[in-house]
Design a protein around this motif. Structure first.
Motif, mmCIF file in Angstrom:
data_model
loop_
_atom_site.group_PDB
_atom_site.id
_atom_site.type_symbol
_atom_site.label_atom_id
_atom_site.label_comp_id
_atom_site.label_asym_id
_atom_site.label_seq_id
_atom_site.Cartn_x
_atom_site.Cartn_y
_atom_site.Cartn_z
ATOM 1 N N PRO A 171 0.843 -1.193 0.000
ATOM 2 C CA PRO A 171 0.000 0.000 0.000
ATOM 3 C C PRO A 171 0.876 1.239 0.000
ATOM 4 N N ASP A 172 0.338 2.306 -0.479
ATOM 5 C CA ASP A 172 1.059 3.563 -0.609
ATOM 6 C C ASP A 172 1.302 4.160 0.784
ATOM 7 N N PRO A 173 2.557 4.169 1.250
ATOM 8 C CA PRO A 173 2.822 4.623 2.623
ATOM 9 C C PRO A 173 2.602 6.115 2.829
ATOM 10 N N TRP A 174 2.627 6.907 1.755
ATOM 11 C CA TRP A 174 2.465 8.359 1.888
ATOM 12 C C TRP A 174 1.055 8.809 1.569
ATOM 13 N N GLY A 175 0.242 7.900 1.051
ATOM 14 C CA GLY A 175 -1.139 8.247 0.775
ATOM 15 C C GLY A 175 -1.355 8.980 -0.525
ATOM 16 N N TYR A 176 -0.385 8.950 -1.455
ATOM 17 C CA TYR A 176 -0.630 9.665 -2.703
ATOM 18 C C TYR A 176 -0.032 8.977 -3.920
ATOM 19 N N TRP A 177 1.273 8.915 -4.069
ATOM 20 C CA TRP A 177 1.870 8.332 -5.277
ATOM 21 C C TRP A 177 1.925 6.819 -5.161
ATOM 22 N N THR A 178 1.187 6.145 -6.013
ATOM 23 C CA THR A 178 1.204 4.696 -6.070
ATOM 24 C C THR A 178 2.314 4.209 -6.988
ATOM 25 N N HIS A 179 2.622 5.000 -8.022
ATOM 26 C CA HIS A 179 3.609 4.600 -9.015
ATOM 27 C C HIS A 179 4.404 5.842 -9.403
ATOM 28 N N THR A 180 5.741 5.742 -9.375
ATOM 29 C CA THR A 180 6.586 6.834 -9.844
ATOM 30 C C THR A 180 7.560 6.296 -10.882
ATOM 31 N N VAL A 181 7.814 7.114 -11.890
ATOM 32 C CA VAL A 181 8.766 6.763 -12.939
ATOM 33 C C VAL A 181 9.627 7.991 -13.193
ATOM 34 N N ASP A 182 10.924 7.787 -13.180
ATOM 35 C CA ASP A 182 11.895 8.872 -13.283
ATOM 36 C C ASP A 182 12.789 8.618 -14.491
ATOM 37 N N PHE A 183 12.674 9.452 -15.521
ATOM 38 C CA PHE A 183 13.530 9.348 -16.704
ATOM 39 C C PHE A 183 14.720 10.283 -16.527
ATOM 40 N N ILE A 184 15.921 9.761 -16.673
ATOM 41 C CA ILE A 184 17.145 10.558 -16.625
ATOM 42 C C ILE A 184 17.571 10.757 -18.078
ATOM 43 N N VAL A 185 17.558 12.029 -18.510
ATOM 44 C CA VAL A 185 17.735 12.346 -19.928
ATOM 45 C C VAL A 185 18.861 13.369 -20.103
ATOM 46 N N MET B 27 -23.440 3.511 17.375
ATOM 47 C CA MET B 27 -23.378 4.491 16.293
ATOM 48 C C MET B 27 -22.666 3.825 15.120
ATOM 49 N N ALA B 28 -23.254 3.906 13.948
ATOM 50 C CA ALA B 28 -22.656 3.336 12.735
ATOM 51 C C ALA B 28 -22.039 4.465 11.915
ATOM 52 N N ILE B 29 -20.808 4.227 11.440
ATOM 53 C CA ILE B 29 -20.096 5.199 10.600
ATOM 54 C C ILE B 29 -19.829 4.535 9.258
ATOM 55 N N ASP B 30 -20.295 5.159 8.200
ATOM 56 C CA ASP B 30 -20.066 4.637 6.854
ATOM 57 C C ASP B 30 -18.625 4.934 6.456
ATOM 58 N N LEU B 31 -17.871 3.905 6.144
ATOM 59 C CA LEU B 31 -16.473 4.063 5.751
ATOM 60 C C LEU B 31 -16.303 4.178 4.236
ATOM 61 N N GLY B 32 -17.375 4.077 3.514
ATOM 62 C CA GLY B 32 -17.300 4.090 2.055
ATOM 63 C C GLY B 32 -16.575 5.309 1.533
ATOM 64 N N LYS B 33 -15.517 5.076 0.766
ATOM 65 C CA LYS B 33 -14.711 6.168 0.246
ATOM 66 C C LYS B 33 -13.962 5.650 -0.980
ATOM 67 N N ILE B 34 -13.861 6.464 -1.997
ATOM 68 C CA ILE B 34 -13.062 6.119 -3.176
ATOM 69 C C ILE B 34 -12.001 7.197 -3.343
ATOM 70 N N THR B 35 -10.758 6.759 -3.426
ATOM 71 C CA THR B 35 -9.626 7.660 -3.605
ATOM 72 C C THR B 35 -8.921 7.305 -4.907
ATOM 73 N N ASN B 36 -8.526 8.310 -5.663
ATOM 74 C CA ASN B 36 -7.762 8.059 -6.881
ATOM 75 C C ASN B 36 -6.342 7.639 -6.537
ATOM 76 N N ARG B 37 -5.798 6.699 -7.293
ATOM 77 C CA ARG B 37 -4.400 6.291 -7.184
ATOM 78 C C ARG B 37 -3.654 7.067 -8.259
ATOM 79 N N GLN B 38 -2.513 7.606 -7.922
ATOM 80 C CA GLN B 38 -1.796 8.531 -8.790
ATOM 81 C C GLN B 38 -0.425 8.009 -9.206
#
Length: 163
Positions: free
Chosen positions: A29-43, A120-131
């Motif tokens: 899982p994404d430890p930082w909560g945002y970038w799931t995939h990174t690609v770095d081109f050295i040009v 008390m019931a709390i709805d956890l339903g949530k959709i987050t984009n993977r980046q």
């Protein structure tokens, strides 16, 4: 076509640009909560370029996409800040479903109206984009790129000179 594929195709078909390395990381899982995939081109430019204006023009002509962000080349004298293009895109989603239930059994606790029968019931339903973030890091020549990928002068150099 994804931005990553467009960047890779553009760099690979540019006879004036050399891809010296591609560094790829996937985080599940994404430890930082945002970038799931990174690609770095050295040009680097074929044959090298050694002025801020030449390097900036070279970088801006590499990819036929509008970048999400960029770091421009800058500097004077012996200092040079290296340029970089950023391309961000959504590559999927992360869906959380279910309900969290809090139960209070102590009758001496005064509960808010959201509790019914002590629960008390709390709805956890949530959709987050993977980046994904794709970087195109441009260096004046192979020597500068090699130093940068080895952890020295990755973002700038104070000893910039034409070989």
């Amino acid at each position: 076509m994804s931005k990553l594929a467009t960047v890779h195709r553009a760099l690979g078909s540019n006879g004036e640009a050399l891809i010296l390395a591609v560094e790829e990381h996937t985080y599940f899982p994404d430890p930082w909560g945002y970038w799931t995939h990174t690609v770095d081109f050295i040009v680097v430019p074929e044959g090298g370029l050694y002025s801020v204006a030449e390097l900036q023009a070279f970088m801006m002509g590499l990819v036929p996409l509008e970048e999400t962000c960029r770091d421009d080349f800058h500097g004077d004298g012996g200092y040079l800040g290296f340029g970089k293009l950023y391309f961000d895109e959504t590559i999927g989603t992360d869906a959380v479903a279910g309900t969290r239930t809090i139960t209070i059994t102590d009758p001496d606790v005064t509960l808010p109206a959201s509790f019914v029968g002590g629960e008390m019931a709390i709805d956890l339903g949530k959709i987050t984009n993977r980046q994904r973030r794709t970087w195109v890091r441009v260096y004046p020549d192979r020597d500068y790129a090699t130093r940068a990928t080895n952890g020295k002068d990755s973002y700038s150099t104070c000893n910039f000179r034409r070989p």
